[in-house]
Design an enzyme around this catalytic site. Structure first.
Site, PDB file in Angstrom:
ATOM      1  N   SER A  26      47.427  52.891  41.184  1.00  0.00           N
ATOM      2  CA  SER A  26      46.027  52.696  42.163  1.00  0.00           C
ATOM      3  C   SER A  26      45.767  52.845  43.492  1.00  0.00           C
ATOM      4  CB  SER A  26      45.621  50.932  41.839  1.00  0.00           C
ATOM      5  OG  SER A  26      45.349  50.797  40.494  1.00  0.00           O
ATOM      6  N   LYS A  64      40.542  47.401  50.721  1.00  0.00           N
ATOM      7  CA  LYS A  64      40.130  47.381  49.424  1.00  0.00           C
ATOM      8  C   LYS A  64      39.632  46.077  49.410  1.00  0.00           C
ATOM      9  CE  LYS A  64      42.034  48.085  44.902  1.00  0.00           C
ATOM     10  NZ  LYS A  64      43.156  48.630  44.099  1.00  0.00           N
ATOM     11  N   SER A  90      42.690  52.062  40.912  1.00  0.00           N
ATOM     12  CA  SER A  90      41.583  51.312  41.081  1.00  0.00           C
ATOM     13  C   SER A  90      41.153  51.425  42.594  1.00  0.00           C
ATOM     14  CB  SER A  90      41.857  49.725  40.753  1.00  0.00           C
ATOM     15  OG  SER A  90      43.072  49.241  41.487  1.00  0.00           O
TER      16      SER A  90
END
Length: 449
Positions: free
Chosen positions: A181, A79, A157
């Site tokens: 997330s 990420k 996210s």
């Protein structure tokens, strides 16, 4: 290679010579580069040359019987929230583009490399990790793996992380989880996502959203895959996962908050999974957890996320606020109105909440609840800010309960193949991570029957 390879099947193929690290990396790079795919929206940066070099190195080590682990040579995605040496960490934003490149890898990235996993690239995300939907106006929004011709949100996210797994652009993904997330995008893409007990995995080298709630966790194809990655991230031995027998599992379904306002398909899929577990011998009890009402009170002014993100962003917002996603900056700025006394009240309320809730759920092996109240909304529908706000809160609500609890939780796909993706979440008090993995491994194939 199997249609849906796991870390275990890939490790076996590498060991037998049925594949090589280079072939795995080339296959992932081809998926990323496919012009008909989501690669350009899933990845903010692709480390093609470095990944191929690392693959060749792992193949040489394996040939010399010196591979650092059975998983050496397997590509993973990272990420964009995490530091990778020599790269700028943008956190899905344009506001950090002129920052200095990271001098070292984040601890979790370094641990993955030490085990021989190959970093294939940096995945897209909600700007600064502040939403459960996954829309990013700067780098594009990858579509959920489901019903792609229409275009549904990937969940956030860790949006790119989940789609990278669903589309086999990587075989493991490093994400974060502050209010769901890892679990929300897992639920929206039909894969597995795990939120560890926060203290088990170090947070250094990641851009923070809320230091009180942030957790770093994996997304992958199966429970066993997530268990392997979690052990590496926590610097614990990778041990064979022993699935628990469903018969005799004591599972509590919280009827407070967690079952409110569910989409019909979420409610039906969840109830079907419960019925299947019950037939297999699980002892399922519906219980009230009145403490869950406290979370809404704690978050009334924005809670930890608003207060702690504002502390980190306040100077950057002054100089670069005009390039933020307005939906993100608006949520961060709520923290400006949270004073020191308010913040201390939230800290005290959380301590009480954890103590009371832990006591209430202690008799059970785990809580079981829908991961999200909604199915993946259409991207086009969320152009309206009011619709976005409602759907974002519905996506985050159930997962947030466990972050505030300082617990651990996993999201499993509960839908059958071809159905709308729906996640089933198993959760427990902090420190119960191994038990959650064992329970999840015992039921992951049963609940979709």
């Amino acid at each position: 290679m199997p249609d849906k390879p796991t870390l275990a099947s890939l490790a076996a193929d590498l060991a037998s010579g049925a594949t090589t690290a280079r072939r795995l990396v080339e296959a992932c790079l081809a998926k990323i580069a496919d012009p008909a795919g989501e690669g350009q929206r899933v990845f903010i940066r692709v480390d093609k040359d470095a990944a191929l070099d690392a693959a060749d190195a792992m193949d040489r080590l394996r040939k010399a019987k010196a591979a650092p682990s059975p998983f050496a040579g397997i590509p993973v995605s990272i990420k964009d929230l995490f530091d990778i040496k020599g790269q700028v960490t943008r956190a899905g934003s344009r506001a950090l583009e002129d920052s200095a490149p990271a001098e070292t890898d984040a601890t979790v990235v370094a641990r993955l490399r030490r085990a021989g996993f190959i970093v294939i690239g940096r995945t897209n995300m909600t700007e600064f990790a502040y939403s459960g939907i996954g829309i990013n106006p700067h780098y594009g929004t990858p579509k959920s793996a489901w019903n792609r011709s229409v275009g549904h949100v990937p969940g956030g996210s860790s949006s790119g992380a989940a789609v990278s797994i669903a589309d086999q652009m990587a075989f493991g993904a490093l994400g974060t989880d502050t209010g769901g997330s890892c679990r929300i995008p897992a639920a929206f893409n039909g894969i597995v996502g795990f939120k560890p007990t926060q203290r088990r995995v170090p947070l250094d080298g990641g851009v923070p959203l809320s230091l009180s709630l942030d957790s770093f966790g994996p997304l992958a194809r199966s429970v066993a895959c997530c268990a392997v990655l979690d052990a590496v991230l926590a610097d614990e031995p990778v041990q064979p996962l022993q699935p628990r027998t469903v018969k005799g599992m004591r599972l509590a379904v919280p009827t407070t908050v967690a079952l409110d306002d569910l989409d019909d398909v979420v409610a039906k899929t969840f109830e079907r999974a419960l019925e299947t577990l019950s037939r297999a011998g699980a002892l399922i009890e519906r219980i009230e957890v009145p403490e869950f009402h406290d979370v809404g009170v704690m978050n009334a002014k924005g809670g930890f996320a608003a207060a702690e993100s504002y502390a980190w962003h306040r100077y950057l917002l002054t100089s670069k606020g005009d390039v933020y996603d307005p939906r993100v900056s608006l949520r961060i700025l709520r923290g400006e109105g949270i004073g020191a006394a308010d913040y201390i009240d939230i800290l005290n309320a959380r301590r009480s909440f954890i103590a009371r809730t832990d006591k209430r759920i202690a008799p059970y092996d785990a809580l079981v609840l829908p991961t999200t109240a909604n199915t993946p909304p259409k991207i086009a529908d969320l152009a309206d800010d009011k619709v976005f706000t409602v759907q974002n809160l519905r996506a985050l609500r159930n997962c947030t309960l466990i972050n505030v609890l300082d617990g651990c939780a996993i999201s499993l796909p509960a839908n059958r193949d071809g159905e709308v993706p729906v996640g089933l979440m198993l959760a427990a008090a902090g420190g119960s991570d191994r038990r959650i993995f064992e329970l999840a491994a015992g039921m992951e194939n049963i609940i979709r029957v």
